[in-house]
Design a protein around this motif. Structure first.
Motif, PDB file in Angstrom:
ATOM      1  N   SER A   1      51.427  29.214  45.697  1.00  0.00           N
ATOM      2  CA  SER A   1      52.525  29.099  44.741  1.00  0.00           C
ATOM      3  C   SER A   1      53.106  27.684  44.777  1.00  0.00           C
ATOM      4  CB  SER A   1      53.598  30.151  44.994  1.00  0.00           C
ATOM      5  OG  SER A   1      54.109  30.009  46.286  1.00  0.00           O
ATOM      6  N   PHE A   2      53.115  27.069  45.965  1.00  0.00           N
ATOM      7  CA  PHE A   2      53.563  25.680  46.048  1.00  0.00           C
ATOM      8  C   PHE A   2      52.614  24.795  45.238  1.00  0.00           C
ATOM      9  CE2 PHE A   2      53.330  21.552  48.322  1.00  0.00           C
ATOM     10  CZ  PHE A   2      54.587  21.094  47.960  1.00  0.00           C
TER      11      PHE A   2
ATOM     12  N   VAL B   1      50.399  30.454  30.669  1.00  0.00           N
ATOM     13  CA  VAL B   1      50.871  29.080  30.873  1.00  0.00           C
ATOM     14  C   VAL B   1      51.628  28.591  29.632  1.00  0.00           C
ATOM     15  CG1 VAL B   1      48.817  27.756  30.143  1.00  0.00           C
ATOM     16  CG2 VAL B   1      50.292  26.851  31.927  1.00  0.00           C
ATOM     17  N   GLU B   2      51.209  29.038  28.456  1.00  0.00           N
ATOM     18  CA  GLU B   2      51.925  28.647  27.228  1.00  0.00           C
ATOM     19  C   GLU B   2      53.351  29.192  27.241  1.00  0.00           C
ATOM     20  OE1 GLU B   2      49.879  29.389  23.574  1.00  0.00           O
ATOM     21  OE2 GLU B   2      48.117  28.256  24.203  1.00  0.00           O
ATOM     22  N   PHE B   3      53.488  30.448  27.670  1.00  0.00           N
ATOM     23  CA  PHE B   3      54.817  31.058  27.762  1.00  0.00           C
ATOM     24  C   PHE B   3      55.667  30.308  28.788  1.00  0.00           C
ATOM     25  CE2 PHE B   3      57.606  34.165  29.987  1.00  0.00           C
ATOM     26  CZ  PHE B   3      58.485  34.416  28.951  1.00  0.00           C
ATOM     27  N   TRP B   4      55.085  30.005  29.945  1.00  0.00           N
ATOM     28  CA  TRP B   4      55.808  29.294  31.000  1.00  0.00           C
ATOM     29  C   TRP B   4      56.312  27.941  30.492  1.00  0.00           C
ATOM     30  CZ3 TRP B   4      55.973  24.899  33.945  1.00  0.00           C
ATOM     31  CH2 TRP B   4      56.741  24.970  35.117  1.00  0.00           C
ATOM     32  N   LEU B   5      55.429  27.206  29.808  1.00  0.00           N
ATOM     33  CA  LEU B   5      55.808  25.892  29.270  1.00  0.00           C
ATOM     34  C   LEU B   5      56.884  26.026  28.190  1.00  0.00           C
ATOM     35  CD1 LEU B   5      52.213  24.345  29.104  1.00  0.00           C
ATOM     36  CD2 LEU B   5      54.072  23.539  30.587  1.00  0.00           C
ATOM     37  N   ALA B   6      56.753  27.051  27.343  1.00  0.00           N
ATOM     38  CA  ALA B   6      57.757  27.289  26.288  1.00  0.00           C
ATOM     39  C   ALA B   6      59.127  27.575  26.917  1.00  0.00           C
ATOM     40  CB  ALA B   6      57.321  28.450  25.389  1.00  0.00           C
TER      41      ALA B   6
ATOM     42  N   SER C   1      54.500  34.283  38.856  1.00  0.00           N
ATOM     43  CA  SER C   1      53.977  34.939  40.043  1.00  0.00           C
ATOM     44  C   SER C   1      52.552  35.459  39.788  1.00  0.00           C
ATOM     45  CB  SER C   1      54.966  36.026  40.459  1.00  0.00           C
ATOM     46  OG  SER C   1      54.315  37.127  40.964  1.00  0.00           O
ATOM     47  N   LEU C   2      52.327  35.951  38.587  1.00  0.00           N
ATOM     48  CA  LEU C   2      50.974  36.395  38.202  1.00  0.00           C
ATOM     49  C   LEU C   2      49.991  35.222  38.259  1.00  0.00           C
ATOM     50  CD1 LEU C   2      49.647  39.034  36.991  1.00  0.00           C
ATOM     51  CD2 LEU C   2      49.911  37.935  34.770  1.00  0.00           C
ATOM     52  N   MET C   3      50.391  34.082  37.723  1.00  0.00           N
ATOM     53  CA  MET C   3      49.506  32.907  37.741  1.00  0.00           C
ATOM     54  C   MET C   3      49.284  32.422  39.173  1.00  0.00           C
ATOM     55  SD  MET C   3      50.380  30.547  34.404  1.00  0.00           S
ATOM     56  CE  MET C   3      52.078  30.165  34.827  1.00  0.00           C
TER      57      MET C   3
ATOM     58  N   LYS D   1      49.498  34.062  42.057  1.00  0.00           N
ATOM     59  CA  LYS D   1      48.755  34.964  42.944  1.00  0.00           C
ATOM     60  C   LYS D   1      47.346  35.237  42.438  1.00  0.00           C
ATOM     61  CE  LYS D   1      52.689  37.569  44.709  1.00  0.00           C
ATOM     62  NZ  LYS D   1      53.769  37.983  43.802  1.00  0.00           N
ATOM     63  N   ASP D   2      47.178  35.129  41.131  1.00  0.00           N
ATOM     64  CA  ASP D   2      45.969  35.640  40.523  1.00  0.00           C
ATOM     65  C   ASP D   2      45.113  34.539  39.903  1.00  0.00           C
ATOM     66  OD1 ASP D   2      44.434  37.880  39.844  1.00  0.00           O
ATOM     67  OD2 ASP D   2      45.194  37.815  37.795  1.00  0.00           O
ATOM     68  N   SER D   3      45.622  33.909  38.846  1.00  0.00           N
ATOM     69  CA  SER D   3      44.825  32.926  38.108  1.00  0.00           C
ATOM     70  C   SER D   3      44.578  31.650  38.897  1.00  0.00           C
ATOM     71  CB  SER D   3      45.517  32.532  36.800  1.00  0.00           C
ATOM     72  OG  SER D   3      45.995  33.663  36.138  1.00  0.00           O
ATOM     73  N   PHE D   4      45.616  31.163  39.579  1.00  0.00           N
ATOM     74  CA  PHE D   4      45.508  29.844  40.202  1.00  0.00           C
ATOM     75  C   PHE D   4      44.472  29.797  41.331  1.00  0.00           C
ATOM     76  CE2 PHE D   4      47.100  26.084  42.587  1.00  0.00           C
ATOM     77  CZ  PHE D   4      46.857  25.156  41.579  1.00  0.00           C
ATOM     78  N   PRO D   5      44.466  30.778  42.245  1.00  0.00           N
ATOM     79  CA  PRO D   5      43.417  30.760  43.274  1.00  0.00           C
ATOM     80  C   PRO D   5      42.009  30.790  42.658  1.00  0.00           C
ATOM     81  CG  PRO D   5      45.150  32.312  43.869  1.00  0.00           C
ATOM     82  CD  PRO D   5      45.449  31.848  42.469  1.00  0.00           C
ATOM     83  N   ARG D   6      41.850  31.537  41.573  1.00  0.00           N
ATOM     84  CA  ARG D   6      40.532  31.566  40.909  1.00  0.00           C
ATOM     85  C   ARG D   6      40.221  30.223  40.254  1.00  0.00           C
ATOM     86  NH1 ARG D   6      41.965  36.599  39.156  1.00  0.00           N
ATOM     87  NH2 ARG D   6      42.126  35.943  36.998  1.00  0.00           N
TER      88      ARG D   6
END
Length: 138
Positions: free
Chosen positions: A3-4, A34-39, A103-105, A107-112
């Protein structure tokens, strides 16, 4: 921790790195996160109250409402809470949803992403240019 690393990649990321992460999310059909996060990040910097209302409505219709074109996957309670308050939005009205998506990104997307070909290509490109400054988690 992941997450960091994700907060680094989202906050101080070079355009290349963000583009690579988006490309990866597109390949996983989860680019809307990521689009939602940036928005939301953009929305929280809004100063004028007229703009707050119109930007909130746009985020709501793009990402939150049922059958939104880029609907994010959040729980009913969070979605419902936003729906009830969208007529009088505040700068914090998307905070819970943004936290969930983050948190989804993380834990899930970012490690992948870190194991993906897209990321390996990015590193290669960066090394060729000798610009590793923005990748402090390597």
């Amino acid at each position: 921790s992941f997450s960091f690393s994700l907060s680094i990649i989202l906050r101080i990321l070079s355009p290349d790195g963000l583009a690579a992460f988006r490309t990866f999310l597109k390949s996983e059909f989860s680019e809307e996160n990521v689009e939602f996060w940036l928005a939301c990040e953009d929305f929280k910097k809004t100063k004028s109250s007229a703009k707050i209302a119109s930007k909130a409505q746009k985020i709501y219709s793009d990402f939150i409402q049922a059958d939104a074109p880029k609907e994010i996957n959040i729980d009913f309670q969070t979605k419902n809470h936003i729906s009830q308050n969208i007529s009088e939005p505040t700068l914090s009205c998307f905070d819970d949803a943004q936290r969930l998506v983050y948190s989804l990104m993380a834990k899930d997307s970012f490690p992948r992403f870190l194991r993906s070909e897209v990321y390996k290509e990015l590193i290669k490109k960066q090394q060729n240019r000798n610009q590793k400054r923005w990748l402090p988690f390597l």
